[in-house]
Design a protein around this motif. Structure first.
Motif, short mmCIF file in Angstrom:
data_model
loop_
_atom_site.label_atom_id
_atom_site.label_comp_id
_atom_site.label_asym_id
_atom_site.label_seq_id
_atom_site.Cartn_x
_atom_site.Cartn_y
_atom_site.Cartn_z
N THR A 55 -9.55 -10.67 2.27
CA THR A 55 -8.68 -9.50 1.93
C THR A 55 -7.68 -9.74 0.84
OG1 THR A 55 -9.15 -8.93 4.45
CG2 THR A 55 -7.08 -7.92 3.11
N ILE A 56 -7.62 -8.87 -0.03
CA ILE A 56 -6.71 -9.07 -1.12
C ILE A 56 -5.59 -8.16 -0.79
CG2 ILE A 56 -6.29 -8.66 -3.70
CD1 ILE A 56 -9.35 -9.18 -3.80
N LEU A 57 -4.21 -8.61 -1.01
CA LEU A 57 -3.32 -8.22 -0.50
C LEU A 57 -2.94 -7.00 -1.41
CD1 LEU A 57 -0.85 -10.92 0.80
CD2 LEU A 57 -2.24 -9.22 2.19
N ASP A 58 -2.28 -6.05 -1.38
CA ASP A 58 -1.84 -4.93 -2.25
C ASP A 58 -3.14 -4.31 -3.04
OD1 ASP A 58 0.98 -5.12 -1.45
OD2 ASP A 58 0.99 -7.00 -2.73
N SER A 59 -4.07 -4.28 -2.29
CA SER A 59 -5.28 -3.60 -2.96
C SER A 59 -5.90 -2.34 -2.44
CB SER A 59 -6.55 -4.97 -3.15
OG SER A 59 -6.78 -4.89 -1.72
N GLU A 60 -4.95 -1.84 -1.59
CA GLU A 60 -5.45 -0.53 -0.98
C GLU A 60 -5.83 0.56 -1.96
OE1 GLU A 60 -2.24 -1.97 -0.51
OE2 GLU A 60 -2.70 -2.89 1.35
N GLN A 61 -5.17 0.61 -3.05
CA GLN A 61 -5.54 1.57 -4.12
C GLN A 61 -6.58 1.07 -5.53
OE1 GLN A 61 -4.01 4.84 -3.81
NE2 GLN A 61 -3.19 4.23 -1.97
N ALA A 62 -6.92 -0.01 -5.23
CA ALA A 62 -7.86 -0.57 -6.18
C ALA A 62 -8.91 -0.07 -6.60
CB ALA A 62 -7.79 -2.23 -6.12
N ILE A 63 -9.81 0.21 -5.39
CA ILE A 63 -11.09 0.71 -5.53
C ILE A 63 -11.23 1.54 -4.26
CG2 ILE A 63 -13.69 0.20 -5.35
CD1 ILE A 63 -13.41 -2.42 -6.74
N GLU A 64 -11.39 2.96 -4.54
CA GLU A 64 -11.49 4.03 -3.47
C GLU A 64 -12.95 4.41 -3.21
OE1 GLU A 64 -8.32 6.44 -3.70
OE2 GLU A 64 -6.86 4.98 -3.08
N ASP A 65 -13.57 4.32 -2.36
CA ASP A 65 -14.80 5.22 -2.16
C ASP A 65 -14.52 6.42 -1.14
OD1 ASP A 65 -16.02 3.03 -3.27
OD2 ASP A 65 -17.23 2.26 -1.70
N HIS A 66 -15.11 7.51 -1.68
CA HIS A 66 -14.88 8.64 -0.81
C HIS A 66 -16.37 9.06 -0.62
CE1 HIS A 66 -10.33 8.96 -1.41
NE2 HIS A 66 -10.77 8.42 -2.58
N VAL A 67 -16.62 9.30 0.70
CA VAL A 67 -18.14 9.99 1.10
C VAL A 67 -17.92 11.47 1.34
CG1 VAL A 67 -19.94 9.53 2.61
CG2 VAL A 67 -18.70 7.52 1.63
N LEU A 83 -6.91 -7.97 -9.93
CA LEU A 83 -6.78 -8.32 -8.65
C LEU A 83 -8.19 -9.08 -8.17
CD1 LEU A 83 -5.53 -4.93 -6.99
CD2 LEU A 83 -4.29 -7.21 -6.97
N ILE A 84 -9.10 -8.81 -8.81
CA ILE A 84 -10.29 -9.60 -8.37
C ILE A 84 -10.16 -10.96 -9.30
CG2 ILE A 84 -12.93 -9.75 -8.93
CD1 ILE A 84 -12.67 -6.83 -8.52
N THR A 85 -9.81 -10.94 -10.46
CA THR A 85 -9.78 -12.30 -11.17
C THR A 85 -8.74 -13.19 -10.69
OG1 THR A 85 -10.26 -11.24 -13.02
CG2 THR A 85 -9.25 -13.41 -13.41
N ILE A 86 -7.61 -12.57 -10.09
CA ILE A 86 -6.44 -13.61 -9.62
C ILE A 86 -7.15 -14.33 -8.13
CG2 ILE A 86 -4.08 -13.44 -8.16
CD1 ILE A 86 -3.49 -11.10 -10.31
N ASN A 87 -7.89 -13.46 -7.52
CA ASN A 87 -8.33 -14.07 -6.18
C ASN A 87 -9.68 -14.65 -6.14
OD1 ASN A 87 -6.14 -12.96 -3.95
ND2 ASN A 87 -6.30 -11.27 -5.57
N VAL A 88 -10.47 -14.85 -7.20
CA VAL A 88 -11.73 -15.11 -7.22
C VAL A 88 -11.88 -16.62 -6.93
CG1 VAL A 88 -12.15 -15.79 -9.78
CG2 VAL A 88 -13.79 -15.28 -8.37
N ASP A 89 -10.91 -17.58 -6.93
CA ASP A 89 -10.84 -18.98 -6.99
C ASP A 89 -10.81 -19.23 -5.26
OD1 ASP A 89 -11.23 -22.04 -7.78
OD2 ASP A 89 -9.27 -21.93 -6.66
N ALA A 90 -9.84 -18.39 -4.74
CA ALA A 90 -9.62 -18.62 -3.26
C ALA A 90 -10.99 -17.91 -2.50
CB ALA A 90 -8.29 -17.76 -2.88
#
Length: 160
Positions: A55-67, A83-90
């Motif tokens: 889970t990436i913190l503070d990512s709620e608005q980063a990618i949103e899917d609406h069905v 956000l992806i880059t910052i967290n990829v190593d972890a």
């Protein structure tokens, strides 16, 4: 057997640029992913050994899917790739450490980056110090097939 199918479609909207970018990046594709193959008739080519959800913190608005009834719309923020880059190593540590592969040399392990867009691939390559050929297949997948849901499966198939 489970069939994974992703369809992304929405009419273009010049006002919602994030939606337009999402539709340009996310295409459609299909893959058959199963367990316990019947080896007399099925020939598995890849085996999933380890997986993790981070889970990436503070990512709620980063990618949103609406069905909706007739659509899947995907909206990307300008910061999604960061956000992806910052967290990829972890995230990689989370996947590989349980199987003895926790490392800082991500070039030496068999894995693939989801071909989520050129910015993501460029930044992940730089952040992890990857050799150019490590993401070559992901770049090829993105160029030829766009960001389909099965991009990693296809990339791993080509890498083997």
């Amino acid at each position: 057997m489970k069939i994974l199918i992703s369809n992304a479609f929405h009419s273009p909207n010049e006002v919602k640029v994030g939606c337009l970018v999402g539709q340009a990046l996310f295409g459609d594709g299909a893959a058959i992913i199963g367990s316990d193959p019947e080896t007399l008739i099925e020939k598995p080519i890849l085996q999933l050994v380890s997986a993790a959800q981070v889970t990436i913190l503070d990512s709620e608005q980063a990618i949103e899917d609406h069905v909706g009834e007739m659509e899947l719309s995907i909206h990307l923020s300008e910061d999604a790739h960061k956000l992806i880059t910052i967290n990829v190593d972890a995230a990689l540590q989370e996947v590989f450490t349980p199987i003895g592969g926790g490392s800082s040399d991500w070039n030496s392990l068999f894995w693939a980056v989801h071909a989520g867009g050129r910015a993501i691939l460029d930044e992940v390559e730089s952040k992890l110090g990857l050799k150019e050929e490590k993401l070559g297949v992901a770049r090829h997948t993105l160029c030829e097939h766009r960001n389909v849901a099965i991009a990693c499966v296809y990339s791993l198939y080509l890498m083997r």
